[in-house]
Design a protein around this motif. Structure first.
Motif, PDB file in Angstrom:
ATOM      1  N   GLU A 162       9.416   1.876   4.674  1.00 41.53           N
ATOM      2  CA  GLU A 162       9.803   3.113   3.986  1.00 41.53           C
ATOM      3  C   GLU A 162      10.872   2.845   2.935  1.00 41.53           C
ATOM      4  O   GLU A 162      10.786   3.324   1.803  1.00 41.53           O
ATOM      5  CB  GLU A 162      10.311   4.138   5.000  1.00 41.53           C
ATOM      6  CG  GLU A 162      10.722   5.459   4.378  1.00 41.53           C
ATOM      7  CD  GLU A 162      11.277   6.434   5.391  1.00 41.53           C
ATOM      8  OE1 GLU A 162      11.754   7.497   4.985  1.00 41.53           O
ATOM      9  OE2 GLU A 162      11.239   6.119   6.595  1.00 41.53           O
ATOM     10  N   SER A 174       0.178   4.280  -2.645  1.00 42.27           N
ATOM     11  CA  SER A 174      -0.604   5.406  -2.146  1.00 42.27           C
ATOM     12  C   SER A 174       0.230   6.594  -1.670  1.00 42.27           C
ATOM     13  O   SER A 174      -0.206   7.739  -1.782  1.00 42.27           O
ATOM     14  CB  SER A 174      -1.510   4.943  -0.997  1.00 42.27           C
ATOM     15  OG  SER A 174      -0.720   4.500   0.099  1.00 42.27           O
ATOM     16  N   THR A 175       1.422   6.353  -1.142  1.00 45.09           N
ATOM     17  CA  THR A 175       2.206   7.462  -0.593  1.00 45.09           C
ATOM     18  C   THR A 175       3.545   7.679  -1.286  1.00 45.09           C
ATOM     19  O   THR A 175       4.142   8.737  -1.128  1.00 45.09           O
ATOM     20  CB  THR A 175       2.471   7.244   0.911  1.00 45.09           C
ATOM     21  OG1 THR A 175       3.308   6.094   1.090  1.00 45.09           O
ATOM     22  CG2 THR A 175       1.172   7.034   1.669  1.00 45.09           C
ATOM     23  N   PHE A 176       4.030   6.693  -2.027  1.00 44.96           N
ATOM     24  CA  PHE A 176       5.339   6.845  -2.667  1.00 44.96           C
ATOM     25  C   PHE A 176       5.161   7.382  -4.076  1.00 44.96           C
ATOM     26  O   PHE A 176       4.478   6.778  -4.909  1.00 44.96           O
ATOM     27  CB  PHE A 176       6.076   5.508  -2.698  1.00 44.96           C
ATOM     28  CG  PHE A 176       7.467   5.625  -3.263  1.00 44.96           C
ATOM     29  CD1 PHE A 176       8.482   6.207  -2.516  1.00 44.96           C
ATOM     30  CD2 PHE A 176       7.764   5.173  -4.543  1.00 44.96           C
ATOM     31  CE1 PHE A 176       9.769   6.330  -3.031  1.00 44.96           C
ATOM     32  CE2 PHE A 176       9.039   5.288  -5.064  1.00 44.96           C
ATOM     33  CZ  PHE A 176      10.040   5.867  -4.299  1.00 44.96           C
ATOM     34  N   ASP A 177       5.776   8.511  -4.366  1.00 44.48           N
ATOM     35  CA  ASP A 177       5.661   9.154  -5.680  1.00 44.48           C
ATOM     36  C   ASP A 177       6.804   8.654  -6.561  1.00 44.48           C
ATOM     37  O   ASP A 177       7.934   9.161  -6.497  1.00 44.48           O
ATOM     38  CB  ASP A 177       5.714  10.671  -5.518  1.00 44.48           C
ATOM     39  CG  ASP A 177       5.062  11.387  -6.689  1.00 44.48           C
ATOM     40  OD1 ASP A 177       4.819  10.725  -7.715  1.00 44.48           O
ATOM     41  OD2 ASP A 177       4.797  12.598  -6.570  1.00 44.48           O
ATOM     42  N   THR A 180       0.815  -1.206   0.000  1.00 47.21           N
ATOM     43  CA  THR A 180       0.000   0.000   0.000  1.00 47.21           C
ATOM     44  C   THR A 180       0.850   1.257   0.000  1.00 47.21           C
ATOM     45  O   THR A 180       0.534   2.231  -0.680  1.00 47.21           O
ATOM     46  CB  THR A 180      -0.938   0.011   1.218  1.00 47.21           C
ATOM     47  OG1 THR A 180      -1.677  -1.207   1.225  1.00 47.21           O
ATOM     48  CG2 THR A 180      -1.892   1.185   1.160  1.00 47.21           C
ATOM     49  N   ILE A 181       1.942   1.233   0.739  1.00 51.53           N
ATOM     50  CA  ILE A 181       2.791   2.434   0.831  1.00 51.53           C
ATOM     51  C   ILE A 181       3.349   2.837  -0.520  1.00 51.53           C
ATOM     52  O   ILE A 181       3.466   4.009  -0.846  1.00 51.53           O
ATOM     53  CB  ILE A 181       3.937   2.225   1.843  1.00 51.53           C
ATOM     54  CG1 ILE A 181       4.671   3.549   2.078  1.00 51.53           C
ATOM     55  CG2 ILE A 181       4.904   1.168   1.382  1.00 51.53           C
ATOM     56  CD1 ILE A 181       5.678   3.482   3.197  1.00 51.53           C
ATOM     57  N   SER A 182       3.668   1.841  -1.365  1.00 49.71           N
ATOM     58  CA  SER A 182       4.244   2.160  -2.669  1.00 49.71           C
ATOM     59  C   SER A 182       3.219   2.758  -3.614  1.00 49.71           C
ATOM     60  O   SER A 182       3.554   3.593  -4.452  1.00 49.71           O
ATOM     61  CB  SER A 182       4.864   0.905  -3.295  1.00 49.71           C
ATOM     62  OG  SER A 182       3.845  -0.018  -3.641  1.00 49.71           O
TER      63      SER A 182
END
Length: 371
Positions: free
Chosen positions: A354, A76-79, A72-74
């Motif tokens: 992260e 939704s939040t990682f540009d 999910t982090i990649s």
């Protein structure tokens, strides 16, 4: 008094043995580590479900609920796009500085023409991201990242020659031998290979880690790596499908394509100070995306135009080369892409959420690229 002296000697002996064990442990571990060739064979032979996969019906793949801490982090939040752009810019700047114009002028011009052409820089970025994954600094891994791109470019120069794949277009430009002639192209490829090792040794890391990195890079381009894959590829042209299987095709691409992607990631992890366990996880992850890269490449060669790809489309089919769509069919190849993507992600479990985000995003980029 004698008891105290005896105790002192025993304490010194214990400390010495502990130091010796800690010093030898990583060396013995790497000495006993299987060679690249053995690892590649293991990766092929361990795929016991290949027959079942090929025989299974083609199904619509339903996206599974993604793991909250990694996937999910990649998404939704990682540009990812700015990340790729900034890393590619840094790599291009470092490559430009690493290959200054000099005498012999034609050789250096050809080297710069081939290396500084508009490439995706997937391999050097993979090297930098893997270094960061294990807690290393990007500037320490940049020489290795450049070295991998130099060797990758050398392999493209050689692949495009008339005696090999005989191609006229690469990265949207005439191939190096078309622009400079075959002799200069061959010499520039050799010069890039030599410069790659020289440049990588400028990294400020321990001599032990540097020797390890040099050995990994050397193995990846010889008869247990790129050369093996290219030789097998040439000898397989025109073979009937009944004469080969998926293992045969995997051997070609594990050595010809995947091995340099794998090595790029492993170099980053070595230089970044990764533990043996971390480096092995990175190796397994990169082996998956290396094969993934080739499967996608084969699909694009069959479905895209030369203008879209920036290189000659349909060349594999024209030369009678073995490809995944030819062996599996196009739809089954697309299903294989999803399977390799999932396998790659699984090898990243256990790392910082992260720091793992760029590699998850890079996997998605490779799986979904359109050129």
């Amino acid at each position: 008094m004698e008891a105290q002296i005896l105790f002192l000697y025993l304490s010194l002996l214990a400390l010495s043995l502990n130091f010796l064990f800690q010093y030898l442990k990583p060396r013995l571990s790497r000495m006993l580590q299987p060679s690249l060739e053995t690892q590649a064979k293991a990766a092929i032979l361990s795929r016991k479900e290949v027959a079942e996969f090929l025989d299974s019906p083609i199904v619509e793949v339903v996206e599974e609920e993604e793991d909250e801490d990694i996937y999910t982090i990649s998404s939704s939040t990682f540009d990812f796009d700015p990340y790729m752009a900034s890393k590619a810019e840094a790599v291009n700047k470092a490559l430009d500085e690493a290959i200054p114009v000099g005498e012999p002028l034609k050789i250096h011009e050809a080297m710069r023409y081939a290396v500084l052409a508009a490439g995706k820089r997937v391999r050097p970025i993979l090297c930098l991201a893997s270094c960061g994954l294990v807690g290393g600094e990007e500037n320490a891994a940049m020489p290795a990242a450049c070295a991998v791109e130099m060797i990758h470019t050398m392999s493209l120069i050689k692949d495009d020659l008339p005696c090999m794949d005989n191609d006229d277009l690469r990265r949207g430009k005439p191939t190096t031998h078309k622009a400079f002639g075959e002799g200069i192209a061959i010499l520039s490829g050799g010069a890039l290979l030599s410069l790659a090792f020289e440049h990588m040794t400028t990294a400020e890391i321990s001599s032990e880690r540097m020797v390890w990195a040099v050995r990994e890079l050397a193995r990846s381009i010889g008869t247990r790596g790129l050369v093996a894959g290219q030789a097998k590829d040439i000898s397989s042209e025109g073979l009937e499908l009944n004469d080969v299987g998926l293992e045969h095709l995997e051997f070609i691409h594990v050595h010809k394509t995947a091995v340099l992607l794998e090595t790029a990631a492993v170099l980053g992890a070595i230089i970044g100070g990764g533990s043996d366990e971390e480096i092995e996880s990175v190796r397994k992850f990169a082996r998956c995306i290396g094969l993934l890269f080739q499967v996608v490449d084969d699909i694009l060669d069959e479905t895209k135009s030369s203008e879209e790809l920036g290189k000659t489309a349909g060349k594999d089919q024209l030369l009678g080369k073995l490809t995944y769509p030819k062996l599996m069919g196009l739809e089954k190849s697309k299903e294989f892409v999803k399977r390799l993507t999932k396998d790659a992600r699984q090898h990243l479990h256990g790392f910082s959420t992260e720091k793992v985000a760029p590699l998850v995003a890079l996997t998605n980029f490779i799986a979904n690229r359109n050129k």
